[in-house]
Design an enzyme around this catalytic site. Structure first.
Site, PDB file in Angstrom:
ATOM      1  N   TYR A  71      46.818  27.928 -35.940  1.00  0.00           N
ATOM      2  CA  TYR A  71      45.366  28.206 -36.108  1.00  0.00           C
ATOM      3  C   TYR A  71      44.691  29.429 -36.342  1.00  0.00           C
ATOM      4  O   TYR A  71      43.796  29.566 -37.415  1.00  0.00           O
ATOM      5  CB  TYR A  71      44.954  27.977 -34.584  1.00  0.00           C
ATOM      6  CG  TYR A  71      43.475  28.015 -34.071  1.00  0.00           C
ATOM      7  CD1 TYR A  71      42.574  26.809 -34.648  1.00  0.00           C
ATOM      8  CD2 TYR A  71      42.627  29.130 -33.485  1.00  0.00           C
ATOM      9  CE1 TYR A  71      41.078  26.968 -34.546  1.00  0.00           C
ATOM     10  CE2 TYR A  71      41.421  29.349 -33.447  1.00  0.00           C
ATOM     11  CZ  TYR A  71      40.538  28.050 -33.869  1.00  0.00           C
ATOM     12  OH  TYR A  71      39.239  28.006 -33.502  1.00  0.00           O
ATOM     13  N   SER A  95      37.636  32.366 -36.688  1.00  0.00           N
ATOM     14  CA  SER A  95      37.885  32.404 -34.902  1.00  0.00           C
ATOM     15  C   SER A  95      38.386  33.829 -34.599  1.00  0.00           C
ATOM     16  O   SER A  95      38.908  34.570 -35.496  1.00  0.00           O
ATOM     17  CB  SER A  95      38.875  31.523 -34.496  1.00  0.00           C
ATOM     18  OG  SER A  95      39.482  31.914 -33.295  1.00  0.00           O
ATOM     19  N   LYS A 150      42.601  30.003 -39.855  1.00  0.00           N
ATOM     20  CA  LYS A 150      41.239  30.633 -39.476  1.00  0.00           C
ATOM     21  C   LYS A 150      40.950  31.878 -40.426  1.00  0.00           C
ATOM     22  O   LYS A 150      40.122  32.091 -40.743  1.00  0.00           O
ATOM     23  CB  LYS A 150      40.949  30.807 -38.175  1.00  0.00           C
ATOM     24  CG  LYS A 150      40.691  29.714 -37.234  1.00  0.00           C
ATOM     25  CD  LYS A 150      39.558  28.826 -37.752  1.00  0.00           C
ATOM     26  CE  LYS A 150      38.780  27.884 -36.980  1.00  0.00           C
ATOM     27  NZ  LYS A 150      38.032  26.964 -37.730  1.00  0.00           N
TER      28      LYS A 150
HETATM   29  P1  NAI Z   1      34.950  20.875 -30.918  1.00  0.00           P
HETATM   30  O1  NAI Z   1      36.223  20.218 -30.704  1.00  0.00           O
HETATM   31  O2  NAI Z   1      33.670  20.413 -30.042  1.00  0.00           O
HETATM   32  O3  NAI Z   1      34.326  20.395 -32.474  1.00  0.00           O
HETATM   33  C1  NAI Z   1      35.371  20.294 -33.384  1.00  0.00           C
HETATM   34  C2  NAI Z   1      34.691  18.935 -34.279  1.00  0.00           C
HETATM   35  O4  NAI Z   1      35.484  18.666 -35.181  1.00  0.00           O
HETATM   36  C3  NAI Z   1      35.090  17.495 -33.334  1.00  0.00           C
HETATM   37  O5  NAI Z   1      33.793  16.942 -32.987  1.00  0.00           O
HETATM   38  C4  NAI Z   1      36.079  16.781 -33.882  1.00  0.00           C
HETATM   39  O6  NAI Z   1      35.977  15.730 -33.835  1.00  0.00           O
HETATM   40  C5  NAI Z   1      35.696  17.312 -35.404  1.00  0.00           C
HETATM   41  N1  NAI Z   1      36.992  17.124 -36.308  1.00  0.00           N
HETATM   42  C6  NAI Z   1      38.288  17.395 -36.072  1.00  0.00           C
HETATM   43  N2  NAI Z   1      39.078  17.192 -37.135  1.00  0.00           N
HETATM   44  C7  NAI Z   1      38.192  16.512 -37.985  1.00  0.00           C
HETATM   45  C8  NAI Z   1      38.445  16.010 -39.293  1.00  0.00           C
HETATM   46  N3  NAI Z   1      39.680  16.147 -39.910  1.00  0.00           N
HETATM   47  N4  NAI Z   1      37.369  15.668 -39.961  1.00  0.00           N
HETATM   48  C9  NAI Z   1      36.129  15.708 -39.457  1.00  0.00           C
HETATM   49  N5  NAI Z   1      35.838  15.975 -38.346  1.00  0.00           N
HETATM   50  C10 NAI Z   1      36.943  16.468 -37.580  1.00  0.00           C
HETATM   51  O7  NAI Z   1      35.203  22.339 -30.880  1.00  0.00           O
HETATM   52  P2  NAI Z   1      34.176  23.586 -31.321  1.00  0.00           P
HETATM   53  O8  NAI Z   1      34.204  24.607 -30.216  1.00  0.00           O
HETATM   54  O9  NAI Z   1      32.464  22.997 -31.409  1.00  0.00           O
HETATM   55  O10 NAI Z   1      34.529  24.115 -32.636  1.00  0.00           O
HETATM   56  C11 NAI Z   1      33.860  24.095 -33.861  1.00  0.00           C
HETATM   57  C12 NAI Z   1      34.582  25.117 -34.839  1.00  0.00           C
HETATM   58  O11 NAI Z   1      34.346  26.672 -34.330  1.00  0.00           O
HETATM   59  C13 NAI Z   1      35.972  24.741 -34.936  1.00  0.00           C
HETATM   60  O12 NAI Z   1      36.370  25.012 -36.310  1.00  0.00           O
HETATM   61  C14 NAI Z   1      36.570  25.841 -34.123  1.00  0.00           C
HETATM   62  O13 NAI Z   1      37.900  26.217 -34.381  1.00  0.00           O
HETATM   63  C15 NAI Z   1      35.573  26.987 -34.286  1.00  0.00           C
HETATM   64  N6  NAI Z   1      35.703  27.939 -33.287  1.00  0.00           N
HETATM   65  C16 NAI Z   1      35.290  27.469 -31.747  1.00  0.00           C
HETATM   66  C17 NAI Z   1      35.338  28.546 -30.862  1.00  0.00           C
HETATM   67  C18 NAI Z   1      34.785  28.159 -29.569  1.00  0.00           C
HETATM   68  O14 NAI Z   1      34.530  29.516 -28.678  1.00  0.00           O
HETATM   69  N7  NAI Z   1      34.410  27.070 -29.025  1.00  0.00           N
HETATM   70  C19 NAI Z   1      35.896  29.827 -31.115  1.00  0.00           C
HETATM   71  C20 NAI Z   1      36.440  30.275 -32.570  1.00  0.00           C
HETATM   72  C21 NAI Z   1      36.291  29.188 -33.286  1.00  0.00           C
END
Ligand code: NAI
Length: 301
Positions: free
Chosen positions: A166, A153, A170
């Site tokens: 975080y 991230s 990350k």
């Molecule tokens: P999101 O919250 O939509 O997706 C994360 C998913 O991980 C959720 O569906 C959640 O249910 C699942 N999850 C959480 N804990 C879990 C566990 N213990 N086991 C299995 N599944 C689990 O968020 P998003 O934005 O799609 O994030 C995806 C990745 O990208 C994350 O790692 C986030 O940190 C990273 N990220 C996102 C950014 C953004 O701008 N959206 C920026 C930088 C990093």
């Protein structure tokens, strides 16, 4: 160029029930991969849980003619990671691709950062990648093929107020990638990292609505899909991607200042501080920790 296709490949995408992970799973499925759609189904802070999120994505992949299976394990436990990989192997015979994408947020300024905010965030992001990737790596090593994607991230790479937990987790993933790149080399296992910027539930209340709308996760998907493909022969890259821009990030050293050969003193560091920290001249990316030692040794040869 020839269309990138994943026919015959088995992919695990963690946290694929929504946001970015969902787009990766759908596109992998459309392009022929057999997909294990993992999602714990909880809320943004990792509380709760349920099967619906993963099930919905599996149904969508199947409706589009693809093959997929749901997995509801939490990647934050060793058991969860092991079950997930076992399910992939039991169902589809092997693992070729792992996208470590699952994530949660528990933001607080550092002085208020208690263990109940720190530990779960590190457990899902950093330990989660270890929990899933280690058993998958064993299978990939046997098969002589693997593509692993870590998700870092901008917070880890560059910093953000209120996200010490975080950010630490990350950037830890970049450290994991760097050594995995070396350990996977002779088995054709490539490991690269995505630093996405996308409008998802994770970012909806921290971005102005007009910015949020421009940051369609679909802009990140092609970069991750490329990193998951056989076409990608590179390893150890960090890609920042969002809203159409794709950039490489990296960790570099400059030429520095040689203060030896005798041990110097803090005043010498102070006097040379501007030049020591000058990153406007030559920057080099080092291949491994030995290269770092060689940087020192060249001043003695
Ligand atoms: P999101 O919250 O939509 O997706 C994360 C998913 O991980 C959720 O569906 C959640 O249910 C699942 N999850 C959480 N804990 C879990 C566990 N213990 N086991 C299995 N599944 C689990 O968020 P998003 O934005 O799609 O994030 C995806 C990745 O990208 C994350 O790692 C986030 O940190 C990273 N990220 C996102 C950014 C953004 O701008 N959206 C920026 C930088 C990093």
């Amino acid at each position: 160029m020839a269309k990138i296709d994943y026919t015959g490949r088995v992919a695990i995408v963690t946290g694929a029930g929504g946001g970015l992970g969902k787009t990766y799973a759908l596109e992998l499925g459309k392009r022929g991969a057999k997909v294990v759609v993992n999602d714990f189904g909880g809320s943004r802070d990792g509380t709760g849980g349920g099967n619906t999120m993963a099930d919905d994505v599996v149904n969508e992949i199947k409706a589009a003619g693809g093959e997929a299976v749901a997995n509801y394990d939490g990647v934050h436990t060793r058991e969860g990671g092991g079950n997930l990989v076992k399910q992939a192997i039991d169902t589809f015979g092997k693992v070729d691709i792992v996208v470590n994408n699952a994530g949660i947020l528990r933001d607080k300024s550092f002085t208020k950062m208690e263990e109940d905010l720190w530990d779960p965030v590190v457990a899902v992001h950093l330990k989660g990648a270890y929990n899933v990737t280690q058993p998958a790596f064993l299978n990939m090593r046997e098969n002589g093929y693997g593509r692993i994607v870590m998700t870092t991230s901008g917070t880890g790479l560059f910093g953000n107020f209120g996200q010490t937990n975080y950010g630490a987790a990350k950037l830890g993933l970049v450290g994991l990638q760097n050594s995995l790149r070396i350990e996977g080399e002779k088995y054709n296992i490539k490991c690269n990292t995505i630093a996405p910027v996308a409008g998802t539930r994770m970012t909806e209340d921290i971005m102005p609505p007009e910015v949020f709308e421009k940051l369609n996760p679909a802009y990140v998907t092609p970069v991750v899909l490329y990193l998951c493909s056989e076409t990608c022969q590179d390893s150890g890259q960090i890609l920042c991607a969002g809203a159409g821009l794709v950039q490489a990030a990296g960790i570099f050293v400059n030429d520095g200042v040689f203060l030896g050969p005798e041990p110097s003193n803090p005043e010498a560091v102070a006097e040379n501080w501007a030049e020591i920290t000058d990153k406007t001249k030559t920057l080099k990316q080092l291949a491994n920790v030995m290269d770092q030692s060689m940087e020192i040794m060249k001043h003695y040869s």
